[in-house]
Design a protein around this motif. Structure first.
Motif, mmCIF file in Angstrom:
data_model
loop_
_atom_site.group_PDB
_atom_site.id
_atom_site.type_symbol
_atom_site.label_atom_id
_atom_site.label_comp_id
_atom_site.label_asym_id
_atom_site.label_seq_id
_atom_site.Cartn_x
_atom_site.Cartn_y
_atom_site.Cartn_z
ATOM 1 N N ILE A 1 -17.190 -2.863 -4.775
ATOM 2 C CA ILE A 1 -15.978 -2.202 -3.936
ATOM 3 C C ILE A 1 -16.494 -1.062 -3.013
ATOM 4 O O ILE A 1 -15.926 -1.182 -1.941
ATOM 5 C CB ILE A 1 -15.094 -1.740 -5.112
ATOM 6 C CG1 ILE A 1 -14.504 -2.913 -5.966
ATOM 7 C CG2 ILE A 1 -13.949 -0.704 -4.715
ATOM 8 C CD1 ILE A 1 -13.668 -2.384 -7.167
ATOM 9 N N TRP B 1 0.308 1.104 -6.838
ATOM 10 C CA TRP B 1 -0.785 1.739 -7.571
ATOM 11 C C TRP B 1 -0.561 2.452 -8.874
ATOM 12 O O TRP B 1 -1.632 2.442 -9.812
ATOM 13 C CB TRP B 1 -1.111 3.097 -6.513
ATOM 14 C CG TRP B 1 -1.472 2.819 -5.285
ATOM 15 C CD1 TRP B 1 -0.601 3.095 -4.198
ATOM 16 C CD2 TRP B 1 -2.569 1.936 -4.944
ATOM 17 N NE1 TRP B 1 -1.146 2.327 -3.060
ATOM 18 C CE2 TRP B 1 -2.298 1.756 -3.504
ATOM 19 C CE3 TRP B 1 -3.550 1.658 -5.404
ATOM 20 C CZ2 TRP B 1 -3.307 0.916 -2.601
ATOM 21 C CZ3 TRP B 1 -4.817 0.863 -4.816
ATOM 22 C CH2 TRP B 1 -4.489 0.548 -3.502
ATOM 23 N N LEU C 1 -9.056 8.618 -1.369
ATOM 24 C CA LEU C 1 -8.136 7.489 -0.856
ATOM 25 C C LEU C 1 -7.217 7.306 -1.890
ATOM 26 O O LEU C 1 -6.658 6.205 -2.359
ATOM 27 C CB LEU C 1 -9.074 6.168 -0.807
ATOM 28 C CG LEU C 1 -10.113 5.966 0.311
ATOM 29 C CD1 LEU C 1 -10.728 4.711 0.192
ATOM 30 C CD2 LEU C 1 -9.381 6.233 1.764
ATOM 31 N N ARG D 1 -14.508 4.738 -1.366
ATOM 32 C CA ARG D 1 -14.178 5.504 -2.483
ATOM 33 C C ARG D 1 -12.864 4.752 -2.978
ATOM 34 O O ARG D 1 -11.913 5.443 -3.582
ATOM 35 C CB ARG D 1 -13.776 6.800 -2.342
ATOM 36 C CG ARG D 1 -15.082 7.749 -1.963
ATOM 37 C CD ARG D 1 -14.861 9.117 -2.144
ATOM 38 N NE ARG D 1 -14.843 9.495 -3.616
ATOM 39 C CZ ARG D 1 -15.279 10.637 -4.077
ATOM 40 N NH1 ARG D 1 -15.850 11.580 -3.346
ATOM 41 N NH2 ARG D 1 -15.110 10.889 -5.363
ATOM 42 N N LEU D 2 -12.709 3.425 -2.714
ATOM 43 C CA LEU D 2 -11.475 2.806 -2.933
ATOM 44 C C LEU D 2 -11.148 2.905 -4.716
ATOM 45 O O LEU D 2 -9.899 3.060 -4.930
ATOM 46 C CB LEU D 2 -11.275 1.545 -2.491
ATOM 47 C CG LEU D 2 -9.959 0.752 -2.685
ATOM 48 C CD1 LEU D 2 -8.791 1.640 -1.921
ATOM 49 C CD2 LEU D 2 -9.769 -0.685 -2.255
ATOM 50 N N TRP D 3 -12.068 2.917 -5.189
ATOM 51 C CA TRP D 3 -11.933 2.762 -6.813
ATOM 52 C C TRP D 3 -11.446 3.949 -7.311
ATOM 53 O O TRP D 3 -10.698 3.921 -8.150
ATOM 54 C CB TRP D 3 -13.345 2.453 -7.335
ATOM 55 C CG TRP D 3 -13.199 2.435 -8.892
ATOM 56 C CD1 TRP D 3 -13.745 3.617 -9.808
ATOM 57 C CD2 TRP D 3 -12.622 1.455 -9.727
ATOM 58 N NE1 TRP D 3 -13.579 3.458 -11.008
ATOM 59 C CE2 TRP D 3 -12.922 2.145 -11.033
ATOM 60 C CE3 TRP D 3 -11.951 0.339 -9.454
ATOM 61 C CZ2 TRP D 3 -12.333 1.275 -12.324
ATOM 62 C CZ3 TRP D 3 -11.733 -0.321 -10.653
ATOM 63 C CH2 TRP D 3 -11.624 0.181 -11.960
ATOM 64 N N SER E 1 -15.668 10.600 5.170
ATOM 65 C CA SER E 1 -15.046 10.013 4.009
ATOM 66 C C SER E 1 -15.757 10.241 2.698
ATOM 67 O O SER E 1 -15.512 9.690 1.591
ATOM 68 C CB SER E 1 -15.037 8.276 4.320
ATOM 69 O OG SER E 1 -14.298 7.949 5.349
ATOM 70 N N PHE F 1 -15.297 -0.763 0.544
ATOM 71 C CA PHE F 1 -14.185 0.112 0.623
ATOM 72 C C PHE F 1 -14.558 1.568 0.313
ATOM 73 O O PHE F 1 -13.505 2.247 0.297
ATOM 74 C CB PHE F 1 -13.366 -0.425 -0.115
ATOM 75 C CG PHE F 1 -12.646 -1.766 0.023
ATOM 76 C CD1 PHE F 1 -11.954 -2.124 1.036
ATOM 77 C CD2 PHE F 1 -13.073 -2.795 -0.608
ATOM 78 C CE1 PHE F 1 -11.350 -3.302 1.371
ATOM 79 C CE2 PHE F 1 -12.680 -4.291 -0.600
ATOM 80 C CZ PHE F 1 -11.804 -4.337 0.601
ATOM 81 N N THR G 1 -9.131 5.377 -6.285
ATOM 82 C CA THR G 1 -7.293 5.180 -6.084
ATOM 83 C C THR G 1 -6.756 4.398 -7.400
ATOM 84 O O THR G 1 -5.822 4.902 -7.670
ATOM 85 C CB THR G 1 -7.268 4.094 -4.912
ATOM 86 O OG1 THR G 1 -7.917 4.911 -3.634
ATOM 87 C CG2 THR G 1 -5.655 4.252 -4.647
ATOM 88 N N PHE H 1 -14.728 1.499 5.832
ATOM 89 C CA PHE H 1 -13.368 2.004 5.484
ATOM 90 C C PHE H 1 -13.086 3.319 5.592
ATOM 91 O O PHE H 1 -13.952 4.154 5.214
ATOM 92 C CB PHE H 1 -12.896 1.203 3.915
ATOM 93 C CG PHE H 1 -11.550 1.078 3.604
ATOM 94 C CD1 PHE H 1 -10.971 -0.037 4.222
ATOM 95 C CD2 PHE H 1 -10.924 1.815 2.711
ATOM 96 C CE1 PHE H 1 -9.302 -0.363 3.841
ATOM 97 C CE2 PHE H 1 -9.556 1.818 2.639
ATOM 98 C CZ PHE H 1 -8.886 0.788 3.030
ATOM 99 N N ILE I 1 -4.894 3.937 7.475
ATOM 100 C CA ILE I 1 -6.151 3.371 6.620
ATOM 101 C C ILE I 1 -6.673 2.007 7.174
ATOM 102 O O ILE I 1 -5.692 1.457 7.440
ATOM 103 C CB ILE I 1 -5.822 3.464 5.062
ATOM 104 C CG1 ILE I 1 -4.657 2.483 4.688
ATOM 105 C CG2 ILE I 1 -5.790 4.652 4.588
ATOM 106 C CD1 ILE I 1 -4.648 2.045 3.261
ATOM 107 N N LEU J 1 0.756 -1.091 0.003
ATOM 108 C CA LEU J 1 0.104 0.006 -0.055
ATOM 109 C C LEU J 1 0.841 1.277 0.108
ATOM 110 O O LEU J 1 0.627 2.306 -0.605
ATOM 111 C CB LEU J 1 -0.906 -0.001 1.241
ATOM 112 C CG LEU J 1 -1.840 -1.012 1.225
ATOM 113 C CD1 LEU J 1 -2.752 -1.151 2.538
ATOM 114 C CD2 LEU J 1 -2.915 -0.908 0.283
#
Length: 497
Positions: free
Chosen positions: A75, A21, A242, A81-83, A237, A79, A85, A181, A257, A15
């Protein structure tokens, strides 16, 4: 205390690495370009009089409408708003902004109105042009998104594309309030005593690259927060993408996180005014899409615009216009109206038989809540139910069409697969992934979970409301009507049949 994923031995290193990423975003970008290429000029099969033969066998339409758009719902479920990222469009927008003008967005565009209009336009394109049924239309949409991401990056600061053109990000902002998350700081005292402010200052540093005896140095400016958040001041959040830029830049390791309890952000502020408008549009469209399989309910929902169009003597185009206004604004407002009326009734005060001058001195003034401001709070308990309904639609879609994936990979154009299944019949069409007798219980449990979370959300939101008991009752009233719609649809669709 929730586990900080950045401190775990293997997961934390992955991470914390920028390359994790970068490679993930590059993979997603290559997949997006592949979908665009395989869908280009693929509209139908020559000589075959079928309306949309390549809807699920072509790689572009299958991956984008089945896996891409439906998969990110799950997702968001876990999680938030992880998408954002790993989104290739946001990444491409950020890369273009490095060499662009980096101008600030005008104040009148820093709201949810642009993405609301994009959401309505996309839904109209699906209704009127069936863009989800034809690979070439899908490819044009994807190509347009790529061009807009680059153009927005060349003019404005990073993530302008997300603010202006990406309704998915606005949807994730709603769901992130209930998802388990988050990104926060470990110790706010460390941030208050920090002199470098590297997490928000877009610092510059030298990087070295070595190949054998050759060493190349590069002076690089590190990316800051694309939405100008200060990590120590994040209390929900909804806005945090993210992107982990703050975690990568922080030289004190003070970013964490990880997972948290559900519904953690609902005790904070309500929805912003333009965000309430976006919520209403999304709420109405999901409700209309959910009712497709319940014919009687759908006819009831669309009775008013249909009768109005007949009364005015309008044709199909006039009815479609009324249906859009009804679904996108009037229907969701009508669903929230009982809750607002409950709040208004709770605010009434019984007067005494005194002259107005004396009564006004003895009784406190009656505080009334406007419908729009009430919606910003009444919408919050509906988010878990909305997320559950969205997840149900995604689950059913993936379950019904997942079997086409191997054929789409083996034959990206989809032509040979369709001919083999439907013309020559040398190959059987794939069936559902999960049997319907199992799926119906999964769907029911998912919807019931959304309803239960909605009740808990009502309680949490009412804890910060001036008249908590009245707001709790009003939010339960608001929750009852759409929950009844969704539950009756599931029972009629999957249990009665």
């Amino acid at each position: 205390m929730p586990v900080n994923l950045l401190t775990l031995p293997i997961i934390g290193r992955l991470l914390a690495s920028r390359w994790t990423w970068r490679l993930t975003r590059l993979t997603a970008l290559c997949l997006l370009l592949a979908m665009t290429a395989w869908g280009w000029h693929q509209h139908a099969i020559p000589g075959l009089a079928v309306r949309d033969p390549l809807m699920y066998t072509n790689l572009a339409s299958h991956l984008f409408w089945v896996w891409w758009l439906m998969g990110i719902v799950f997702i968001a479920l876990l999680f938030g708003r992880l998408w954002c990222t790993v989104c290739p469009l946001g990444w491409l927008n950020g890369l273009a902004s490095r060499v662009g003008l980096r101008r600030e967005l005008p104040v009148w565009l820093r709201n949810f109105i642009p993405v609301t209009l994009v959401l309505v336009t996309l839904q109209l394109s699906i209704y009127f042009f069936a863009i989800h049924r034809y690979p070439d239309y899908t490819a044009v949409v994807l190509a347009l998104c790529l061009l807009l991401a680059i153009a927005a990056g060349l003019i404005f600061r990073p993530r302008a594309f997300c603010t202006l053109f990406c309704p998915a990000g606005a949807v994730f902002g709603l769901y992130a309030r209930v998802a388990p998350f988050q990104l926060r700081v470990c110790d706010s005292g460390v941030c208050s005593g920090c002199d470098s402010q590297r997490c928000i200052a877009e610092p510059q540093q030298w990087q070295s690259y070595q190949l054998g005896n050759t060493v190349v140095y590069r002076h690089q400016r590190l990316d800051g927060c694309p939405v100008d958040l200060v990590p120590a001041e994040i209390d929900d959040s909804a806005d945090c993408l993210l992107c982990l830029n703050c975690a990568h830049n922080c030289d004190k390791g003070n970013i964490k996180i990880g997972f948290r309890p559900w519904l953690s952000d609902l005790e904070g502020r309500g929805l912003r005014s333009s965000e309430t408008l976006f919520f209403l549009v999304l709420f109405g469209m999901l409700t209309a899409n959910f009712s497709k399989v319940y014919v009687e309910l759908r006819q009831g929902l669309f009775w008013l615009p249909e009768q109005t169009a007949q009364l005015l003597g309008w044709g199909v185009s006039g009815y479609n216009l009324l249906a859009v206004v009804w679904v996108a604004l009037l229907l969701p407002a009508l669903l929230l109206l009982p809750g607002w009326l409950t709040l208004q009734l709770a605010g009434l005060r019984q007067s005494v038989a005194l002259p107005p001058q004396q009564a006004s001195a003895l009784l406190p003034p009656v505080k009334t809540t406007s419908f729009w401001s009430a919606c910003s709070d009444l919408a919050l308990p509906l988010i878990p139910l909305l997320l559950a309904a969205h997840a149900v639609l995604a689950l059913v879609k993936i379950n019904a069409k997942a079997g086409y994936l191997p054929f789409a990979i083996a034959d990206p154009t989809g032509v040979q697969s369709y001919l083999a299944m439907n013309v020559m019949q040398t190959m059987a069409a794939p069936g559902v992934f999960v049997p319907l007798d199992v799926l119906k219980w999964l769907v029911l449990l998912l919807l019931l979970a959304g309803m239960i979370l909605g009740i808990f959300a009502s309680w949490r939101v009412s804890s910060r409301h001036p008249d908590g008991r009245a707001f709790f009752v009003a939010s339960l009233v608001t929750l009852t009507l759409p929950a009844g719609f969704y539950l009756s649809t599931v029972i009629q669709w999957l249990f009665v049949r």
